[in-house]
Design an enzyme around this catalytic site. Structure first.
Site, PDB file in Angstrom:
ATOM      1  N   LYS A 181      68.717 -13.930  -3.493  1.00 19.61           N
ATOM      2  CA  LYS A 181      68.763 -13.935  -2.031  1.00 19.61           C
ATOM      3  C   LYS A 181      69.982 -14.696  -1.524  1.00 19.61           C
ATOM      4  O   LYS A 181      70.659 -14.267  -0.576  1.00 19.61           O
ATOM      5  CB  LYS A 181      67.477 -14.560  -1.487  1.00 19.61           C
ATOM      6  N   LYS A 250      72.461 -23.184   6.695  1.00 22.13           N
ATOM      7  CA  LYS A 250      71.500 -23.696   5.707  1.00 22.13           C
ATOM      8  C   LYS A 250      71.587 -22.899   4.407  1.00 22.13           C
ATOM      9  O   LYS A 250      71.639 -23.473   3.312  1.00 22.13           O
ATOM     10  CB  LYS A 250      70.087 -23.631   6.290  1.00 22.13           C
TER      11      LYS A 250
END
Length: 307
Positions: A181, A250
């Protein structure tokens, strides 16, 4: 087997994080006939909608674990995942042996592996199944997911994943889903930075955003991410890609941590990360990723809202 018996045989599914992505996923689970337990969310609208569809609500992860066979987590980051798992009223405190936790968040793989070990020691199973695509596909039940899980765990959870995912790729052991991911998001966020800078250079050179799109949008360089990015850049659709600058930053921090752990050189990724860091530092963290094009334009002395 009678239908009533079939329904009773279905595992009870828990869902923590029924926000932009989680609501659609949870909706598809309950609509496929699975008993669904959800935990309260700061935005009550999706919670109330799911309750009307037949879900039940609990107040703590521990209470959910006591009632469920499989729990999905779809929260903002690893600190939130860790709190749900290890908190005073967290999943681990339930002692529910045989429970399976599926983390659909985009999490730090270093944290993921530690959590998986903690759950295993408590007799629980773990799978990382982060998501690709947008809230639109979540509502339609056609997300993509990349899964890290032991083979027997994957086979057990696959029918549930099929409620909300159209493309399911089992990559192998726990942690590989979150690693993939982050690589996937590096590519997409890299596109965002590249497109933003290209548009700024084009405008400084006398080309318009529409002219760039008229060529690139019809050529080999177009792709799904390009289409949603340019839907904002050209049409100013602020909801074209609902993914915040804060979340992008992030994810790029997590990828930098992963690269450091692997001893990998990540010169380009550092540039990508810093673009989002700069925009967040300017107080624009809640804006969406395609709006990076405005920020980069302003850095070049151009009006962000070019219309």
């Amino acid at each position: 087997m009678k239908r009533e018996e079939f329904e009773m045989a279905k595992p009870v599914i828990g869902f923590i994080g029924v926000g932009l992505m989680g609501h659609g996923m949870a909706k598809n689970i309950v609509e496929k006939g699975y008993p669904l337990v959800i935990m309260g969310h700061r935005n009550r609208e999706p919670v109330e909608d799911l309750l009307k569809r037949g879900a039940t609500e609990v107040k703590t992860p521990r209470e959910m674990a006591e009632q469920c066979d499989i729990i999905h987590l779809c929260v903002s980051a690893s600190p939130q995942v860790e709190e749900v798992i290890r908190g005073e009223s967290g999943i681990l405190s339930s002692g529910k042996k045989g429970l399976t936790v599926i983390d659909c968040s985009t999490s730090d793989p270093v944290s993921t592996l530690q959590i998986a070990a903690d759950l295993k020691a408590a007799g629980m199973d773990f799978a990382d199944a982060p998501l690709s695509r947008t809230p639109k596909e979540a509502e339609a039940g056609t997300l993509d997911t990349m899964v890290g899980a032991a083979p027997e765990t994957f086979e057990r959870i696959k029918p549930v994943l099929e409620c909300w995912a159209k493309v399911i790729v089992h990559l192998g052991e726990v942690g590989l889903g979150h690693k993939m991911k982050l690589v996937n998001n590096f590519i997409s966020m890299g596109y965002a930075v590249l497109y933003s800078e290209a548009l700024a250079i084009a405008r400084r050179s006398g080309l318009t955003v529409e002219q760039v799109h008229s060529v690139v949008g019809q050529g080999r360089m177009a792709n799904g991410f390009y289409e949603t990015f340019m839907k904002y850049a050209v049409e100013r659709d602020e909801n074209a890609h609902k993914f915040t600058i804060t979340n992008a930053h992030k994810d790029m921090r997590y990828l930098a941590n992963m690269a450091n752990s692997a001893g990998a050189v990540n010169a380009i990724q550092s540039v990508v990360k810093n673009a989002f860091a700069a925009m967040e530092a300017s107080g624009q963290g809640e804006r969406h990723v395609p709006m990076l094009s405005d920020f980069i334009a302003e850095m070049n002395g151009l009006p962000g809202d070019w219309r």
